[in-house]
Design a protein around this motif. Structure first.
Motif, PDB file in Angstrom:
ATOM      1  N   ASP A 212       1.587  -6.044   2.819  1.00  0.00           N
ATOM      2  CA  ASP A 212       0.339  -6.195   3.642  1.00  0.00           C
ATOM      3  C   ASP A 212      -0.742  -5.547   2.937  1.00  0.00           C
ATOM      4  O   ASP A 212      -1.747  -5.859   3.311  1.00  0.00           O
ATOM      5  CB  ASP A 212       0.696  -5.835   5.097  1.00  0.00           C
ATOM      6  N   TYR A 213      -0.593  -4.462   2.426  1.00  0.00           N
ATOM      7  CA  TYR A 213      -1.485  -3.589   1.752  1.00  0.00           C
ATOM      8  C   TYR A 213      -1.907  -4.131   0.526  1.00  0.00           C
ATOM      9  O   TYR A 213      -3.320  -4.124   0.052  1.00  0.00           O
ATOM     10  CB  TYR A 213      -1.058  -1.952   1.729  1.00  0.00           C
ATOM     11  N   LEU A 214      -0.926  -4.720  -0.068  1.00  0.00           N
ATOM     12  CA  LEU A 214      -1.331  -5.296  -1.661  1.00  0.00           C
ATOM     13  C   LEU A 214      -2.480  -6.139  -1.564  1.00  0.00           C
ATOM     14  O   LEU A 214      -3.421  -6.071  -2.471  1.00  0.00           O
ATOM     15  CB  LEU A 214       0.027  -5.669  -2.363  1.00  0.00           C
ATOM     16  N   ASN A 215      -2.495  -7.021  -0.515  1.00  0.00           N
ATOM     17  CA  ASN A 215      -3.595  -8.223  -0.611  1.00  0.00           C
ATOM     18  C   ASN A 215      -4.823  -7.680  -0.323  1.00  0.00           C
ATOM     19  O   ASN A 215      -5.929  -8.511  -0.734  1.00  0.00           O
ATOM     20  CB  ASN A 215      -3.448  -9.115   0.442  1.00  0.00           C
TER      21      ASN A 215
ATOM     22  N   ASP B 195     -11.827  -4.250   5.733  1.00  0.00           N
ATOM     23  CA  ASP B 195     -10.999  -4.585   6.643  1.00  0.00           C
ATOM     24  C   ASP B 195     -11.162  -5.766   7.514  1.00  0.00           C
ATOM     25  O   ASP B 195     -12.651  -5.773   8.266  1.00  0.00           O
ATOM     26  CB  ASP B 195     -10.679  -3.349   7.539  1.00  0.00           C
ATOM     27  N   GLY B 196     -10.205  -6.701   7.904  1.00  0.00           N
ATOM     28  CA  GLY B 196     -10.487  -7.848   8.913  1.00  0.00           C
ATOM     29  C   GLY B 196      -9.981  -7.508  10.333  1.00  0.00           C
ATOM     30  O   GLY B 196      -9.906  -6.488  10.558  1.00  0.00           O
TER      31      GLY B 196
ATOM     32  N   MET C 192      -6.417  -0.226   4.960  1.00  0.00           N
ATOM     33  CA  MET C 192      -7.113   0.608   4.004  1.00  0.00           C
ATOM     34  C   MET C 192      -7.683   1.808   4.466  1.00  0.00           C
ATOM     35  O   MET C 192      -7.710   3.018   3.823  1.00  0.00           O
ATOM     36  CB  MET C 192      -8.245  -0.074   3.566  1.00  0.00           C
ATOM     37  N   GLU C 193      -7.888   2.002   5.741  1.00  0.00           N
ATOM     38  CA  GLU C 193      -8.410   3.202   6.359  1.00  0.00           C
ATOM     39  C   GLU C 193      -7.456   4.349   6.144  1.00  0.00           C
ATOM     40  O   GLU C 193      -7.630   5.466   5.896  1.00  0.00           O
ATOM     41  CB  GLU C 193      -8.997   2.922   7.733  1.00  0.00           C
ATOM     42  N   GLU C 194      -6.429   3.899   6.606  1.00  0.00           N
ATOM     43  CA  GLU C 194      -5.038   4.618   6.621  1.00  0.00           C
ATOM     44  C   GLU C 194      -4.475   4.982   5.133  1.00  0.00           C
ATOM     45  O   GLU C 194      -4.499   6.112   4.950  1.00  0.00           O
ATOM     46  CB  GLU C 194      -3.768   3.791   7.214  1.00  0.00           C
ATOM     47  N   LEU C 195      -4.517   4.053   4.299  1.00  0.00           N
ATOM     48  CA  LEU C 195      -4.226   4.133   2.935  1.00  0.00           C
ATOM     49  C   LEU C 195      -5.055   5.223   2.255  1.00  0.00           C
ATOM     50  O   LEU C 195      -4.780   6.439   1.218  1.00  0.00           O
ATOM     51  CB  LEU C 195      -3.978   3.097   2.263  1.00  0.00           C
ATOM     52  N   ASN C 196      -6.647   5.250   2.441  1.00  0.00           N
ATOM     53  CA  ASN C 196      -7.371   6.085   1.556  1.00  0.00           C
ATOM     54  C   ASN C 196      -7.162   7.491   2.318  1.00  0.00           C
ATOM     55  O   ASN C 196      -7.468   8.354   1.493  1.00  0.00           O
ATOM     56  CB  ASN C 196      -9.065   5.554   2.248  1.00  0.00           C
TER      57      ASN C 196
END
Length: 331
Positions: A114-117, A218-219, A294-298
């Motif tokens: 889900d993150y790779l996209n 982020d959508g 992305m907010e989580e991963l950042n």
């Protein structure tokens, strides 16, 4: 730090090194065009000896721990390096570093795919998408992002219970040749000692390259806690269609315009029935929410970068880089 490649010039290789190579696990030797090539393994390190010299390449973290799920500290890397020098009977301290990468496994909430996209573009790099991983590749640098647990299963690597059935995104950044590493560190020659001395700078670059990747804004995502059936999904799509057209008020206005222009007149209640149906649909609240991947991963990437510093404070880097040259057992 994970994978590293040491390059030893032929002039620095002991004259009787061939005898040592012949004792190695998976030893092989080929002769072609008056040149020789010997290969073999010590643990997970692959060794090549030919007329140019010796190359030693493998994962230093895996050499220390037996896997690369964990991250080695500066002291552990230095100890692992000393052990490797003894095992290969070479002073790798004077060897050039021909490749090195830096990596961390990030525990994330959702499946890694889900993150790779969300990783779209990185200037000067070519993007390569695969079923389970994503790569950005340039002439002398690379980034690899993938599902660490899936990769371990595919490679038949034993997985500790701590990591099983978890979502671990692995982010790797590295240099593929000696000149690129020298250019970044502004050195004429880069050795393992130089890598340790500049470890904080290299970790900063690991995070900087992550931040430079253009990521999808982020959508939205279905709120699966509220949507359980195909009927729920279809109703949500109807709600989203109405919202996309401007909301219920705007859609009702369109129906009124259509009626005035002579449409919806097959019988007197057509327009009224449409209005009632639209109001019924929109009684329910939308069951989509903003995606926060992305907010989580950042946030987690920044935390990893921050916590890496106690493992490689400047004094440690200086101390260990000055004391890693131990005695190499004679052949």
């Amino acid at each position: 730090m994970d994978t590293i490649k040491f390059i030893i010039d032929i002039n620095d290789v002991p004259d009787n090194y061939q005898q040592f190579m012949e004792t190695l696990e998976t030893y092989a030797c080929t002769y072609k065009n008056n040149t020789f090539k010997m290969t073999g393994h010590i643990d997970n390190f692959f060794i090549t000896y030919d007329n140019r010299g010796v190359r030693v390449m493998g994962s230093l973290t895996r050499y220390i721990y037996g896997d690369n799920f964990r991250t080695a500290s500066i002291s552990q890397l230095a100890e692992g390096f000393e052990k490797l020098c003894s095992a290969v009977h070479l002073d790798l301290g004077s060897a050039k570093v021909g490749r090195v990468d830096f990596a961390e496994n990030i525990l994330v909430k959702f499946p890694v795919k889900d993150y790779l996209n969300s990783f779209i573009h990185l200037r000067y790099f070519n993007r390569h998408e695969y079923p389970t991983n994503l790569k950005f590749v340039s002439a002398n640098r690379f980034i690899n992002i993938y599902d660490k647990v899936a990769e371990a299963k595919h490679s038949n690597v034993k997985i500790d219970e701590v990591f099983k059935d978890k979502n671990f995104l692995r982010f790797e950044f590295g240099y593929t040749n000696h000149s690129a590493l020298c250019s970044f560190l502004k050195l004429r020659k880069c050795t393992f000692k130089d890598v340790l001395r500049n470890y904080p700078k290299l970790i900063d670059e690991w995070l900087r390259q992550y931040n430079l990747i253009q990521k999808e804004v982020d959508g939205v995502m279905f709120d699966f806690d509220k949507l359980h059936t195909s009927k729920d999904i279809m109703k949500e799509l109807q709600i989203q269609g109405i919202l996309r057209l401007g909301g219920l008020k705007e859609v009702l206005r369109m129906i009124d315009v259509g009626k005035r222009r002579g449409y919806f007149n097959s019988h007197k209640d057509v327009a009224s029935n449409i209005r009632s149906k639209l109001k019924e649909i929109t009684v329910s609240r939308s069951s989509v929410k903003e995606s926060k991947l992305m907010e989580e991963l950042n946030r987690k990437m920044s935390l990893v970068h921050f916590h890496a510093y106690p493992k490689c404070n400047l004094q440690d880097c200086t101390d260990y880089s000055s004391n890693i040259f131990s005695k190499v057992p004679p052949l």
